[in-house]
Design a protein around this motif. Structure first.
Motif, PDB file in Angstrom:
ATOM      1  N   ILE A  87       1.056  -1.460  -0.123  1.00 37.03           N
ATOM      2  CA  ILE A  87       0.164   0.081   0.037  1.00 37.03           C
ATOM      3  C   ILE A  87       0.855   1.061   0.051  1.00 37.03           C
ATOM      4  CG2 ILE A  87      -1.859   1.349   1.263  1.00 37.03           C
ATOM      5  CD1 ILE A  87      -2.694  -1.362   2.372  1.00 37.03           C
ATOM      6  N   LEU A  88       0.358   2.144  -0.931  1.00 44.35           N
ATOM      7  CA  LEU A  88       1.340   3.391  -0.737  1.00 44.35           C
ATOM      8  C   LEU A  88       2.573   3.378  -1.670  1.00 44.35           C
ATOM      9  CD1 LEU A  88       0.371   5.371   2.608  1.00 44.35           C
ATOM     10  CD2 LEU A  88      -0.701   5.558   0.271  1.00 44.35           C
ATOM     11  N   TYR A 140       1.976  -8.054   4.112  1.00 45.00           N
ATOM     12  CA  TYR A 140       0.754  -8.496   3.393  1.00 45.00           C
ATOM     13  C   TYR A 140       0.678  -9.906   3.326  1.00 45.00           C
ATOM     14  CZ  TYR A 140       4.018  -8.982  -0.496  1.00 45.00           C
ATOM     15  OH  TYR A 140       5.045  -9.257  -1.227  1.00 45.00           O
ATOM     16  N   ASN A 143      -2.623  -9.749  -0.957  1.00 49.33           N
ATOM     17  CA  ASN A 143      -3.415  -8.373  -0.631  1.00 49.33           C
ATOM     18  C   ASN A 143      -2.297  -7.415  -0.445  1.00 49.33           C
ATOM     19  OD1 ASN A 143      -2.352  -9.410   1.914  1.00 49.33           O
ATOM     20  ND2 ASN A 143      -4.181  -8.327   3.012  1.00 49.33           N
ATOM     21  N   GLY A 171      -1.638  -4.916  -2.512  1.00 45.15           N
ATOM     22  CA  GLY A 171      -2.265  -3.629  -2.551  1.00 45.15           C
ATOM     23  C   GLY A 171      -3.319  -3.197  -1.838  1.00 45.15           C
ATOM     24  N   GLY A 172      -3.755  -4.035  -0.766  1.00 49.38           N
ATOM     25  CA  GLY A 172      -4.654  -3.757   0.102  1.00 49.38           C
ATOM     26  C   GLY A 172      -5.696  -4.770   0.043  1.00 49.38           C
TER      27      GLY A 172
END
Lengths: 465, 326
Positions: A241-242, A249, A268, A270-271
């Motif tokens: 993320i970011l 993750y 996950n 990327g979230g």
């Protein structure tokens, strides 16, 4: 082909050498396809094929000539025996199960020339793997080396003699990967040791097993050989993320492409959870579909290689989609919000090569306490009455983890109590709803996840009745 | 002898010289549930989870408060309630945008009889609204495929300043409405226009960490709130400042959850708190009991029991929240 030097050439027996002349005409034009007239210094070694080629018929050394366009070209040819390569249907063989081995002739660069005949087989570990009547027969859990000999050359291959399933079993607080023989319920440690992990997935070639090593801040897909050796991370860390490379993750649900060259898994990073594809050979990674798609489970059709995705919609419905392996062609095949399907929740679809027929577990969206069952799901069926067929009856307060056998003929599943994470027995059902008795795990293990290593030719023998 | 009147705070306090004050007190409560404009599973406490189950998250709340211990001896009972709905949407993987809308505010006050002035009962009702916007970005996600695990997010909310209400008062045969529309009646106090009530704009920002398990739900948030300056002293307080909020729920049965909420100084879980005279409204730390039902993650009902005055012996507040991933 203008050279008049004596060019050295290496061939293997059975290989055909077909030179082609290219004649340069005035004005820089060229004339292709000129078939030269071939001749051999030893017609026993190099024999004309009649189509402008020369067949390397025997091992030895000779000189061949090609005449054409008023010129003569000569090669000094060395003919060697072809290589041999063991070609087994699978690198895994269940205990007690026979396997018919095969070998191939290969040329010097490894290209396949054809099936090798007259090959003799030998097991260097006869207590693990026995050779009898041209068949390899697994005798006990272990790894054996099998040798194929023919034409003065030989090749070797490793055969993993294991159980029928690889199971993630919990003993105490640790979950490890072991192999289970269905006929006696024995849970065996893998020959090279049982690594900590869960969610196993066996490559169709049997050469690799992917699994998940859970952790507090991360869970990662790993690879190992079926005997538990060569454990390593499957994929490198990717930005999260970011764009931060925190490594915090999770990766889950590894699954293999039909050719075993691509490993898919959920991540996950990327979230939200999405499907990632890892090319085993090159290490290249890519994400399939839109990043905003949250995928909870997926399966790969063993015939087409297409993926079936489960995307939860709301708290009481799941939609099923298909998507091609290149990430295109996202198509919804099952609308979980359709009142015709209500109030059931269909999850963990497994495609097994029978068209659009899936195996899924089903629960009542509004009354989860009724438990879960396993159904055959035909979302595209024109006949509404034939879209769902129960395979395994539901039991109250239960959850299920299931796996379809490589041939698609059987479903092995774990049924546990809600709130728990494992069960001490594994059930085996036939797709024709034939009930196979449960297999009690010996040794006090609790099974959490499972995958088929191989399917016996006569599955029911030794297991049922 | 006790007589039952049905006025709002404004009528009684208005006679004490503060119509606008009383009106503000009444109407400000309408802003309450709108503060929960982001997905939440423990009432009043933000959650770091974004609606991964679907692209949106819906929530409806019914908030009711009853007070029976007043510092004004002429006031014996008071109650109010409101209905709020919120909807939040996931954009991409980690961004959640939400909007909250609050309406249908009602208030009820029981007065001691005013024998000296011999005034008939005064009924004072209102209809108002409030809109609140929020955004949340998940910066950490360590959940499994069922959404169990740890998450963290940053969030910000904004509620614009507004003049939210239309009020209607009735005493005897007379009726009055905000804006000065005189429909009838008599009397010096009621002859004038009912003033509008301005609620200051407010904003907040914070961080939140959440844990979701099959048996345990926990949220911890640190939120800093501020309210805009107004020419007049704000009668509706957003309770600016930094507050720690926490919620914990444990599943004790198949579908029953029991737990509690805690909030430090600052905005209480239901959002903004009006300054009520006659009762001890608190902006101090307090706690609430929370009961929940729902077998599925992403859907359920919560019942929160608290006290708006910090004393269960004098007041009680009940909030019912139903939420569902859609």
């Amino acid at each position: 082909m203008y050279s008049r030097r004596l060019v050295k050439l290496r061939l293997v027996r059975g290989q055909v050498f077909t030179p082609e002349l290219m004649v340069r005409l005035p004005g820089d034009e060229t004339l292709l396809g000129v078939e030269p007239r071939m001749s051999s210094g030893d017609s026993l070694l190099m024999q004309p094929t009649g189509r402008g080629g020369m067949l390397a018929a025997r091992e030895g050394r000779t000189v061949i000539e090609a005449e054409g366009a008023g010129r003569t070209f000569r090669w000094e040819v060395t003919i060697e025996s072809p290589g041999i390569r063991v070609d087994l249907p699978s690198a895994v063989l269940p205990v007690g199960e026979p396997m018919r081995p095969a070998a191939l002739h290969v040329d010097l660069d490894g290209s396949i020339l054809g099936e090798a005949t007259g090959v003799t087989w030998e097991s260097l570990d006869p207590s693990v793997l026995e050779v009898r009547d041209g068949l390899l027969i697994g005798r006990s859990i272990g790894v054996a080396t099998v040798v194929a000999r023919g034409g003065g050359v030989e090749d070797r291959a490793r055969v993993n003699v294991l159980g029928d399933l690889i199971v993630a079993v919990r003993s105490g607080r640790e979950t490890t990967l072991r192999t289970l023989t269905l006929d006696d319920g024995e849970v065996h440690e893998l020959p090279a040791g049982s690594p900590r992990g869960t969610e196993p997935a066996v490559a169709p070639t049997g050469e690799w097993v992917a699994f998940v090593v859970p952790g507090l801040l991360s869970s990662r897909v790993h690879l190992m050989r079926p005997d538990g050796s060569e454990v390593r991370r499957a994929a490198p860390d990717v930005p999260g993320i970011l764009g931060l490379r925190t490594g915090w993750y999770r990766e889950h649900r590894p699954a293999w492409s039909p050719d075993g060259q691509t490993l898919y898994f959920l991540s996950n990073a990327g979230g939200g959870y999405g499907v990632w594809a890892l090319e085993i050979g090159s290490g290249e990674m890519r994400r399939l579909g839109s990043p905003s798609h949250h995928v909870r489970a997926f399966s790969i059709d063993p015939v087409s290689g297409d993926l079936v995705l489960e995307r939860t919609r709301g708290s009481e419905a799941s939609d099923l989609f298909t998507i091609r392996s290149d990430g295109t062609g996202l198509t919804r095949i099952f609308d979980g919000g359709d009142t015709a399907w209500y109030p059931y929740l269909y999850q963990d679809p497994v495609a097994f090569g029978e068209g659009n027929t899936l195996v899924a577990r089903r629960s009542n969206a509004f009354h989860p306490a009724l438990g879960e069952d396993v159904v055959l799901l035909r979302p595209m069926s024109a006949n509404p009455a034939g879209r769902v067929a129960a395979l395994v009856p539901a039991e109250p307060e239960s959850w299920i983890r299931h796996a379809v056998s490589p041939s698609g003929g059987y479903v092995a599943f774990i049924r546990g109590r809600r709130g728990g994470s494992g069960a001490a027995r594994i059930h085996l059902y036939g797709m024709d709803r034939e009930v196979v008795r449960p297999v009690e795990l010996e040794g006090g293990f609790q099974a959490e996840a499972l995958a088929w290593l191989a399917e016996r030719s006569r599955m029911l023998q030794g297991v049922v009745r | 002898m006790t007589r039952l009147h049905i006025p709002t705070w404004s009528s009684r306090l208005g006679r004490a010289g503060g119509w606008p004050v009383a009106t503000a007190l009444l109407l400000s409560a309408m802003a309450a549930p709108a503060a929960a404009q982001l997905s939440s599973t423990i009432p009043g406490v933000p959650t770091a989870a974004v609606p991964t189950l679907s692209r949106s998250w819906g929530q409806a709340s019914l908030d009711m408060a009853l007070r029976w211990e007043s510092t004004d001896p002429r006031i014996r009972r008071a109650g109010d309630g409101r209905i709020g709905i919120t909807r939040s949407y996931r954009i991409g993987q980690n961004l959640e945008l939400g909007v909250g809308f609050t309406a249908a505010d009602a208030s009820l006050v029981l007065w001691e009889p005013d024998e000296t002035e011999e005034r008939p009962a005064l009924w004072d009702g209102s209809v108002g609204y409030d809109v609140s916007l929020g955004a949340k970005y998940r910066v950490l996600s360590l959940v499994d495929l069922d959404g169990h695990g740890l998450e963290a997010a940053v969030f910000a909310t904004f509620s614009p300043a507004h003049e939210p209400a239309v009020r209607v008062r009735q005493r005897g045969e007379g009726e009055w409405q905000t804006g000065g529309l005189l429909l009838g009646g008599e009397g010096e106090e009621e002859a004038g226009a009912l003033p509008l009530v301005r609620v200051p704009a407010a904003s907040s920002a914070g961080i939140v960490a959440s844990y979701r398990g099959s048996r345990l739900l926990a949220d911890v948030a640190l939120e800093h709130s501020r309210e805009s300056d107004m020419e007049e002293a704000p009668w509706v307080r957003r309770w600016p400042g930094t507050s720690l909020q926490a919620g914990l729920m444990v599943r004790v049965g198949r579908a029953l959850h029991v737990g509690g909420s805690y909030w430090g100084e600052g905005a209480p879980p239901w959002g903004n708190a009006p300054v009520r005279e006659g009762f001890e409204e608190v902006g101090d730390a307090s706690v609430a009991l929370v009961f929940g039902s729902g077998e599925r993650r992403g859907a359920g009902t919560r019942l929160m029991v608290s006290t708006p005055t910090g004393d269960f012996g004098g007041s009680v507040r009940i909030m019912i929240v139903n939420f569902r991933a859609r």
